[in-house]
Design a protein around this motif. Structure first.
Motif, PDB file in Angstrom:
ATOM      1  N   ILE A  39       0.848  -1.195   0.000  1.00 46.59           N
ATOM      2  CA  ILE A  39       0.000   0.000   0.000  1.00 46.59           C
ATOM      3  C   ILE A  39       0.884   1.246   0.000  1.00 46.59           C
ATOM      4  O   ILE A  39       2.050   1.194   0.390  1.00 46.59           O
ATOM      5  CB  ILE A  39      -0.947   0.038   1.219  1.00 46.59           C
ATOM      6  CG1 ILE A  39      -0.148   0.045   2.534  1.00 46.59           C
ATOM      7  CG2 ILE A  39      -1.918  -1.132   1.175  1.00 46.59           C
ATOM      8  CD1 ILE A  39      -1.007   0.167   3.786  1.00 46.59           C
ATOM      9  N   HIS A  40       0.323   2.364  -0.449  1.00 48.43           N
ATOM     10  CA  HIS A  40       1.038   3.640  -0.352  1.00 48.43           C
ATOM     11  C   HIS A  40       0.098   4.735   0.115  1.00 48.43           C
ATOM     12  O   HIS A  40      -1.120   4.624  -0.001  1.00 48.43           O
ATOM     13  CB  HIS A  40       1.708   4.012  -1.675  1.00 48.43           C
ATOM     14  CG  HIS A  40       0.768   4.405  -2.773  1.00 48.43           C
ATOM     15  ND1 HIS A  40       0.046   5.573  -2.776  1.00 48.43           N
ATOM     16  CD2 HIS A  40       0.432   3.782  -3.937  1.00 48.43           C
ATOM     17  CE1 HIS A  40      -0.678   5.656  -3.865  1.00 48.43           C
ATOM     18  NE2 HIS A  40      -0.471   4.574  -4.598  1.00 48.43           N
ATOM     19  N   GLY A  41       0.709   5.797   0.630  1.00 50.73           N
ATOM     20  CA  GLY A  41      -0.070   6.923   1.123  1.00 50.73           C
ATOM     21  C   GLY A  41       0.525   8.258   0.731  1.00 50.73           C
ATOM     22  O   GLY A  41       0.507   9.207   1.517  1.00 50.73           O
ATOM     23  N   GLY A  42       1.083   8.328  -0.474  1.00 46.68           N
ATOM     24  CA  GLY A  42       1.641   9.580  -0.947  1.00 46.68           C
ATOM     25  C   GLY A  42       3.092   9.758  -0.534  1.00 46.68           C
ATOM     26  O   GLY A  42       3.852   8.801  -0.449  1.00 46.68           O
ATOM     27  N   PHE A  43       3.472  11.003  -0.244  1.00 50.49           N
ATOM     28  CA  PHE A  43       4.865  11.322   0.055  1.00 50.49           C
ATOM     29  C   PHE A  43       5.017  11.957   1.434  1.00 50.49           C
ATOM     30  O   PHE A  43       4.075  12.524   1.984  1.00 50.49           O
ATOM     31  CB  PHE A  43       5.436  12.279  -0.997  1.00 50.49           C
ATOM     32  CG  PHE A  43       5.791  11.596  -2.277  1.00 50.49           C
ATOM     33  CD1 PHE A  43       7.089  11.211  -2.551  1.00 50.49           C
ATOM     34  CD2 PHE A  43       4.805  11.308  -3.224  1.00 50.49           C
ATOM     35  CE1 PHE A  43       7.417  10.568  -3.734  1.00 50.49           C
ATOM     36  CE2 PHE A  43       5.117  10.667  -4.412  1.00 50.49           C
ATOM     37  CZ  PHE A  43       6.436  10.294  -4.664  1.00 50.49           C
ATOM     38  N   PHE A  44       6.234  11.867   1.967  1.00 52.73           N
ATOM     39  CA  PHE A  44       6.577  12.486   3.237  1.00 52.73           C
ATOM     40  C   PHE A  44       7.753  13.424   3.022  1.00 52.73           C
ATOM     41  O   PHE A  44       8.721  13.073   2.345  1.00 52.73           O
ATOM     42  CB  PHE A  44       6.958  11.428   4.278  1.00 52.73           C
ATOM     43  CG  PHE A  44       7.442  12.013   5.584  1.00 52.73           C
ATOM     44  CD1 PHE A  44       6.527  12.415   6.542  1.00 52.73           C
ATOM     45  CD2 PHE A  44       8.794  12.176   5.829  1.00 52.73           C
ATOM     46  CE1 PHE A  44       6.965  12.973   7.730  1.00 52.73           C
ATOM     47  CE2 PHE A  44       9.236  12.730   7.022  1.00 52.73           C
ATOM     48  CZ  PHE A  44       8.312  13.120   7.980  1.00 52.73           C
ATOM     49  N   SER A  45       7.682  14.618   3.592  1.00 54.93           N
ATOM     50  CA  SER A  45       8.753  15.594   3.470  1.00 54.93           C
ATOM     51  C   SER A  45       9.286  15.943   4.848  1.00 54.93           C
ATOM     52  O   SER A  45       8.542  16.433   5.701  1.00 54.93           O
ATOM     53  CB  SER A  45       8.242  16.863   2.778  1.00 54.93           C
ATOM     54  OG  SER A  45       9.189  17.897   2.871  1.00 54.93           O
ATOM     55  N   GLU A  46      10.571  15.678   5.066  1.00 52.39           N
ATOM     56  CA  GLU A  46      11.193  15.992   6.351  1.00 52.39           C
ATOM     57  C   GLU A  46      11.111  17.488   6.660  1.00 52.39           C
ATOM     58  O   GLU A  46      11.012  17.888   7.816  1.00 52.39           O
ATOM     59  CB  GLU A  46      12.664  15.547   6.349  1.00 52.39           C
ATOM     60  CG  GLU A  46      12.864  14.048   6.199  1.00 52.39           C
ATOM     61  CD  GLU A  46      12.616  13.275   7.474  1.00 52.39           C
ATOM     62  OE1 GLU A  46      12.283  13.911   8.499  1.00 52.39           O
ATOM     63  OE2 GLU A  46      12.761  12.035   7.446  1.00 52.39           O
ATOM     64  N   SER A  47      11.149  18.311   5.641  1.00 59.19           N
ATOM     65  CA  SER A  47      11.146  19.759   5.859  1.00 59.19           C
ATOM     66  C   SER A  47       9.768  20.305   6.198  1.00 59.19           C
ATOM     67  O   SER A  47       9.653  21.348   6.838  1.00 59.19           O
ATOM     68  CB  SER A  47      11.678  20.476   4.614  1.00 59.19           C
ATOM     69  OG  SER A  47      10.848  20.237   3.496  1.00 59.19           O
ATOM     70  N   ASP A  48       8.718  19.597   5.773  1.00 54.66           N
ATOM     71  CA  ASP A  48       7.359  20.101   5.978  1.00 54.66           C
ATOM     72  C   ASP A  48       6.580  19.357   7.052  1.00 54.66           C
ATOM     73  O   ASP A  48       5.542  19.836   7.500  1.00 54.66           O
ATOM     74  CB  ASP A  48       6.556  20.015   4.668  1.00 54.66           C
ATOM     75  CG  ASP A  48       7.096  20.956   3.608  1.00 54.66           C
ATOM     76  OD1 ASP A  48       7.539  22.054   3.975  1.00 54.66           O
ATOM     77  OD2 ASP A  48       7.086  20.589   2.426  1.00 54.66           O
ATOM     78  N   PRO A  90      12.159  11.284  -3.193  1.00 62.78           N
ATOM     79  CA  PRO A  90      11.887  10.651  -1.894  1.00 62.78           C
ATOM     80  C   PRO A  90      11.190  11.621  -0.942  1.00 62.78           C
ATOM     81  O   PRO A  90      11.436  12.822  -1.003  1.00 62.78           O
ATOM     82  CB  PRO A  90      13.282  10.299  -1.377  1.00 62.78           C
ATOM     83  CG  PRO A  90      14.126  10.229  -2.609  1.00 62.78           C
ATOM     84  CD  PRO A  90      13.576  11.276  -3.529  1.00 62.78           C
ATOM     85  N   THR A  91      10.275  11.147  -0.089  1.00 65.01           N
ATOM     86  CA  THR A  91      10.109   9.751   0.261  1.00 65.01           C
ATOM     87  C   THR A  91       8.646   9.349   0.080  1.00 65.01           C
ATOM     88  O   THR A  91       7.768   9.965   0.693  1.00 65.01           O
ATOM     89  CB  THR A  91      10.529   9.542   1.735  1.00 65.01           C
ATOM     90  OG1 THR A  91      11.892   9.893   1.904  1.00 65.01           O
ATOM     91  CG2 THR A  91      10.274   8.133   2.211  1.00 65.01           C
ATOM     92  N   MET A  92       8.362   8.358  -0.773  1.00 66.57           N
ATOM     93  CA  MET A  92       7.020   7.809  -0.844  1.00 66.57           C
ATOM     94  C   MET A  92       6.770   6.982   0.416  1.00 66.57           C
ATOM     95  O   MET A  92       7.614   6.215   0.851  1.00 66.57           O
ATOM     96  CB  MET A  92       6.867   6.916  -2.078  1.00 66.57           C
ATOM     97  CG  MET A  92       5.490   6.265  -2.195  1.00 66.57           C
ATOM     98  SD  MET A  92       5.308   5.264  -3.694  1.00 66.57           S
ATOM     99  CE  MET A  92       6.514   3.966  -3.427  1.00 66.57           C
ATOM    100  N   VAL A  93       5.599   7.153   1.004  1.00 68.54           N
ATOM    101  CA  VAL A  93       5.266   6.370   2.194  1.00 68.54           C
ATOM    102  C   VAL A  93       4.526   5.113   1.755  1.00 68.54           C
ATOM    103  O   VAL A  93       3.573   5.171   0.982  1.00 68.54           O
ATOM    104  CB  VAL A  93       4.443   7.187   3.219  1.00 68.54           C
ATOM    105  CG1 VAL A  93       5.194   8.465   3.590  1.00 68.54           C
ATOM    106  CG2 VAL A  93       3.061   7.542   2.707  1.00 68.54           C
TER     107      VAL A  93
END
Length: 280
Positions: free
Chosen positions: A5-14, A264-267
């Motif tokens: 499964i996936h849930g979009g992307f994750f951004s360390e900065s945001d 990166p990074t796709m969750v």
């Protein structure tokens, strides 16, 4: 049997570390529940089950928690594809339903299997799916402040069942603040595609995914005899040429699993009944 499964992307900065951990835990739980469901259900039934769980989780941009468009309204899209029957169904820019993937599932029985806008809503109502607001306060705050944060992301699931059948499902709340009428990749074969050889669900910038025909291209290459790993890699090399922003999850008929992102990074989380793999 396999599921990813996936849930979009994750951004360390945001996004905070707490949000990252929450998404890791959420994806692992949903993958586990969906795998248990897969034990007694088909791949098609399972991807719908998993995507509904993702739509109902406010951490993701699909169903509850969807992004708000430039006119202040939420419009969602979702699609489903059965690898065995080669049937594809979907809804585009549907408003005020809890689970767009449910409407796509019902449409599988129709000759006209992709509906948009008001027609999709009328069809949903006629099939017992009534009004439901998917807006959450955080999305309204983002809209009012015209903030685009890194938390948004399409959701999806790919499954291989005990009979060797594949299916894929994808759902999105859009990218936020888009021009009214904009169509994402999620209810197209560029973003969600499956056949008897391979199944793929994508996330990212819909325009890039459509330009690259990402999901359909990966599946076609696997069908033509290329390994899943090579098919994904070649497709993302081509995506890079247009500086495309995308992620993909995939399973082939032999149970090989692949996941790839261009930025990166796709969750994501995968589970085979024994081992988990979760984004980090």
């Amino acid at each position: 049997m396999k599921i990813i499964i996936h849930g979009g992307f994750f951004s360390e900065s945001d996004q905070s570390h707490e949000v990252k951990v929450a998404k890791q835990n959420s994806l692992k739980e949903i993958a586990s529940k969906s795998f248990d469901f897969l034990k007694n259900h088909s791949a098609e039934e399972t991807v719908v089950f998993a995507v509904k769980l993702l739509e109902d989780d406010e951490l993701y941009n699909a169903g509850t928690g969807s992004q708000i468009q430039s006119d202040g309204k939420i419009r969602m899209s979702a699609s489903l594809m059965n690898g065995e029957t080669q049937k594809f169904s979907g809804v585009i820019n549907i408003e005020n339903v809890k689970n767009p993937i449910d409407v796509a599932k019902i449409l599988m029985k129709e000759d006209d299997r992709v509906l948009g806008g008001n027609g999709a809503k009328i069809y949903a109502e006629a099939n017992g799916i009534h009004d439901f607001s998917t807006e959450i306060p955080q999305r309204r705050k983002e809209y009012e402040e015209k903030i685009k944060n890194g938390g948004k992301g399409t959701v999806g699931c790919v499954a291989l069942d005990k009979n060797g059948k594949l299916a894929a499902a994808t759902s999105t709340g859009g990218k936020g603040f888009e021009i009214v009428g904009r169509i994402s990749d999620s209810a197209t074969v560029a973003g969600n595609y499956a056949n008897e050889h391979c199944a793929v669900s994508c996330t990212g910038v819909g325009e890039d995914i459509v330009s690259n025909a990402t999901a359909a291209k990966i599946v076609t290459r696997v069908t033509d005899g290329i390994s899943l790993e090579d098919a994904v890699q070649k497709t993302f090399v081509e995506l890079k040429k247009i500086d495309g922003f995308a992620g993909a999850i995939a399973i082939d008929k032999d149970g090989n699993i692949a996941h790839q992102d261009s930025h990166p990074t796709m969750v994501f989380a995968s589970f085979d009944g024994t081992d988990f793999e979760v984004f980090n």
